[in-house]
Design a protein around this motif. Structure first.
Motif, PDB file in Angstrom:
ATOM      1  N   ASP A  44       1.031  -1.287   0.148  1.00  0.00           N
ATOM      2  CA  ASP A  44      -0.034  -0.017  -0.046  1.00  0.00           C
ATOM      3  C   ASP A  44       0.866   1.152  -0.152  1.00  0.00           C
ATOM      4  O   ASP A  44       0.742   2.252   0.730  1.00  0.00           O
ATOM      5  CB  ASP A  44      -0.853   0.026   1.287  1.00  0.00           C
ATOM      6  CG  ASP A  44      -1.734  -1.375   1.372  1.00  0.00           C
ATOM      7  OD1 ASP A  44      -2.480  -1.692   0.478  1.00  0.00           O
ATOM      8  OD2 ASP A  44      -1.879  -1.859   2.560  1.00  0.00           O
ATOM      9  N   ALA A 106      -1.967   2.132   4.439  1.00  0.00           N
ATOM     10  CA  ALA A 106      -2.178   2.870   3.341  1.00  0.00           C
ATOM     11  C   ALA A 106      -1.659   4.377   3.793  1.00  0.00           C
ATOM     12  O   ALA A 106      -2.654   5.215   3.460  1.00  0.00           O
ATOM     13  CB  ALA A 106      -3.403   2.702   2.599  1.00  0.00           C
ATOM     14  N   ASP A 165      -7.593   3.667   3.303  1.00  0.00           N
ATOM     15  CA  ASP A 165      -7.119   4.220   1.987  1.00  0.00           C
ATOM     16  C   ASP A 165      -7.260   5.761   1.799  1.00  0.00           C
ATOM     17  O   ASP A 165      -7.508   6.063   0.541  1.00  0.00           O
ATOM     18  CB  ASP A 165      -7.547   3.414   0.748  1.00  0.00           C
ATOM     19  CG  ASP A 165      -7.200   1.931   0.978  1.00  0.00           C
ATOM     20  OD1 ASP A 165      -6.263   1.487   1.881  1.00  0.00           O
ATOM     21  OD2 ASP A 165      -7.987   0.892   0.247  1.00  0.00           O
ATOM     22  N   TYR A 181     -10.795   8.581  -0.700  1.00  0.00           N
ATOM     23  CA  TYR A 181     -10.943   7.479   0.446  1.00  0.00           C
ATOM     24  C   TYR A 181     -11.981   6.432   0.186  1.00  0.00           C
ATOM     25  O   TYR A 181     -12.853   6.781  -0.557  1.00  0.00           O
ATOM     26  CB  TYR A 181     -10.845   7.887   2.010  1.00  0.00           C
ATOM     27  CG  TYR A 181     -12.272   8.605   2.562  1.00  0.00           C
ATOM     28  CD1 TYR A 181     -13.347   7.732   2.842  1.00  0.00           C
ATOM     29  CD2 TYR A 181     -12.387   9.967   2.420  1.00  0.00           C
ATOM     30  CE1 TYR A 181     -14.406   8.310   3.360  1.00  0.00           C
ATOM     31  CE2 TYR A 181     -13.566  10.590   2.698  1.00  0.00           C
ATOM     32  CZ  TYR A 181     -14.675   9.598   3.428  1.00  0.00           C
ATOM     33  OH  TYR A 181     -15.848  10.264   3.640  1.00  0.00           O
ATOM     34  N   GLU A 238     -11.166  -0.089  -4.223  1.00  0.00           N
ATOM     35  CA  GLU A 238     -10.379   0.549  -3.052  1.00  0.00           C
ATOM     36  C   GLU A 238      -9.280   1.204  -3.556  1.00  0.00           C
ATOM     37  O   GLU A 238      -8.914   1.307  -4.736  1.00  0.00           O
ATOM     38  CB  GLU A 238     -10.104  -0.655  -1.884  1.00  0.00           C
ATOM     39  CG  GLU A 238      -9.212  -1.589  -2.617  1.00  0.00           C
ATOM     40  CD  GLU A 238      -8.705  -2.694  -1.350  1.00  0.00           C
ATOM     41  OE1 GLU A 238      -9.482  -2.738  -0.292  1.00  0.00           O
ATOM     42  OE2 GLU A 238      -7.858  -3.478  -1.457  1.00  0.00           O
ATOM     43  N   ALA A 239      -8.456   1.661  -2.614  1.00  0.00           N
ATOM     44  CA  ALA A 239      -7.070   2.379  -2.884  1.00  0.00           C
ATOM     45  C   ALA A 239      -7.207   3.375  -3.932  1.00  0.00           C
ATOM     46  O   ALA A 239      -6.509   3.415  -4.953  1.00  0.00           O
ATOM     47  CB  ALA A 239      -6.053   1.244  -3.269  1.00  0.00           C
ATOM     48  N   GLY A 296      -3.134  -1.111  -5.281  1.00  0.00           N
ATOM     49  CA  GLY A 296      -2.594  -0.036  -4.592  1.00  0.00           C
ATOM     50  C   GLY A 296      -1.868   0.958  -5.202  1.00  0.00           C
ATOM     51  O   GLY A 296      -0.879   1.663  -4.331  1.00  0.00           O
ATOM     52  N   ASP A 298      -0.422   4.712  -6.291  1.00  0.00           N
ATOM     53  CA  ASP A 298      -0.402   6.092  -5.531  1.00  0.00           C
ATOM     54  C   ASP A 298       0.394   6.899  -6.563  1.00  0.00           C
ATOM     55  O   ASP A 298       1.570   6.339  -6.946  1.00  0.00           O
ATOM     56  CB  ASP A 298       0.010   6.372  -4.283  1.00  0.00           C
ATOM     57  CG  ASP A 298      -0.146   7.553  -3.764  1.00  0.00           C
ATOM     58  OD1 ASP A 298      -1.270   7.948  -3.657  1.00  0.00           O
ATOM     59  OD2 ASP A 298       0.850   8.306  -3.411  1.00  0.00           O
TER      60      ASP A 298
END
Length: 370
Positions: A44, A106, A165, A181, A238-239, A296, A298
């Motif tokens: 994450d 995360a 997240d 989130y 998610e994420a 995950g 970013d």
């Protein structure tokens, strides 16, 4: 770009397919994508660019038999990464966090206008350990220590399953700050993969919340749902991570259960930060560039440098990429078979993979095609 376009490499946004590259570019493709830091467990990951390079932060771990609430790594060039080992970005826990098993997941760090830093994170509630909620911690230094003295969580929709997240985003054009989130609905699901594939399926919406542009914590207005799980997403989405590429707001997210090979990195695109977002992807799935259960992702705020994790050994290691938007409907994932993309839609693609896709720079890497 950090390197000349003659070293340009493109990975398909659909598994095993390559997008067209500029006529002047020499197309190179790696047989597999190597993790950074020798495959160190670093799930994450979140990334921030500062004046001295890039700093990454990760879900809690155990390093040399020592618990680390927030793991860290650093690179000056987005190529050679240094794992910070037992150095913990958040040594002390807020009073609302379950001390025995905090489950800090995360973390995401953003720099504020005064030069200080705010870390958004999620943790297990002291009062209800099965539920995660969001908090924030601050520091004058990018690597901390980050401190959260709050007596209660920052954002905590307990009746919907909690929240996980978080990721910050600065809309530089509008000078507005946001946090995205996930509402953790699968934590109150009815069973199955990741707790939420047995009907009735519980919603796991991705939420956009505006916050004060100066302090990053005061909430402005009501939360806005920008995406939610559908039948093709397995137990959840998610994420979430927002960035701005080529005049579009791009929301990266993961779907399917993280504990299965079906986990992925997908994306959705919008002309406005509040949506509507059109789902596309996936960008990475098991088998893409040798990855297993990638997820995950970013992206550095208003940048194109991205980090994500995938299975490696007994853990989840960090991988890196540099992203771009280009093309039209025919360049989108599943081009020729998918009808999800509207005419004129932009397609996401990986334009460079880091470490760079040059055989002698990546142990065990294989360059295919010229």
């Amino acid at each position: 770009m950090a390197r000349s376009i003659r070293k340009f490499c493109a990975a398909a946004v659909a598994a095993a397919a390559l997008l067209a590259s500029p006529a002047s570019a020499k197309l190179r493709r790696r047989g597999n994508l190597a993790p950074v830091m020798g495959g160190q467990n670093f799930p994450d990951p979140g990334v921030i660019r500062t004046g001295d390079g890039w700093h990454a932060f990760s879900t809690n771990g155990i390093v040399n038999n020592q618990k680390v609430h927030v793991q860290m790594a650093y690179t000056p060039d987005f190529k050679t990464w240094t794992f910070r080992g037992t150095k913990d970005a958040m040594l002390k826990l807020a009073p609302w966090v379950h001390a025995a098993a905090p489950k800090i997941w995360a973390p995401d760090v953003t720099q504020l206008p005064d030069g200080s830093f705010i870390m958004y994170y999620c943790a297990s509630l002291a009062s209800k350990p099965a539920t995660h909620c969001l908090g924030y911690a601050t520091s004058k230094n990018v690597e901390g220590p980050y401190v959260d003295t709050s007596s209660s969580p920052w954002i905590c929709p307990q009746s919907q399953g909690g929240a996980i997240d978080p990721a910050g985003f600065l809309d530089a054009g509008l000078n507005e700050r946001y946090v995205v989130y996930k509402v953790d609905g699968n934590s109150i699901g009815h069973g199955g993969e990741c707790g939420n594939t047995v009907k009735p399926i519980v919603p796991t919406p991705l939420i956009l919340q505006q916050v004060n542009v100066d302090n990053g914590r005061d909430l402005i207005g009501s939360p806005i749902q920008i995406l939610t799980n559908g039948p093709a997403d397995g137990p959840y989405v998610e994420a979430p991570s927002l960035t701005y590429l080529s005049g579009k707001y791009v929301l990266f997210f993961s779907s399917q259960c993280y504990a299965t090979p079906n986990y992925d990195v997908s994306y959705a695109i919008s002309d406005k930060i509040t949506g509507p977002y059109t789902k596309n992807g996936p960008l990475f799935v098991t088998g893409t560039l040798g990855l297993t259960a990638p997820g995950g992702m970013d992206v550095a705020i208003n940048g194109d440098h991205a980090v994500f994790h995938a299975n490696s050994g007994s853990g989840r290691a960090m991988f890196t990429a540099v992203l771009s938007l280009s093309g039209t409907k025919d360049d989108l994932p599943g081009a020729g078979t998918s009808t999800r993309a509207p005419n004129g839609a932009q397609g996401a693609r990986v334009i460079e993979q880091a470490p760079w896709a040059i055989a002698d720079e990546v142990p065990g890497a294989k360059v295919q095609g010229q």
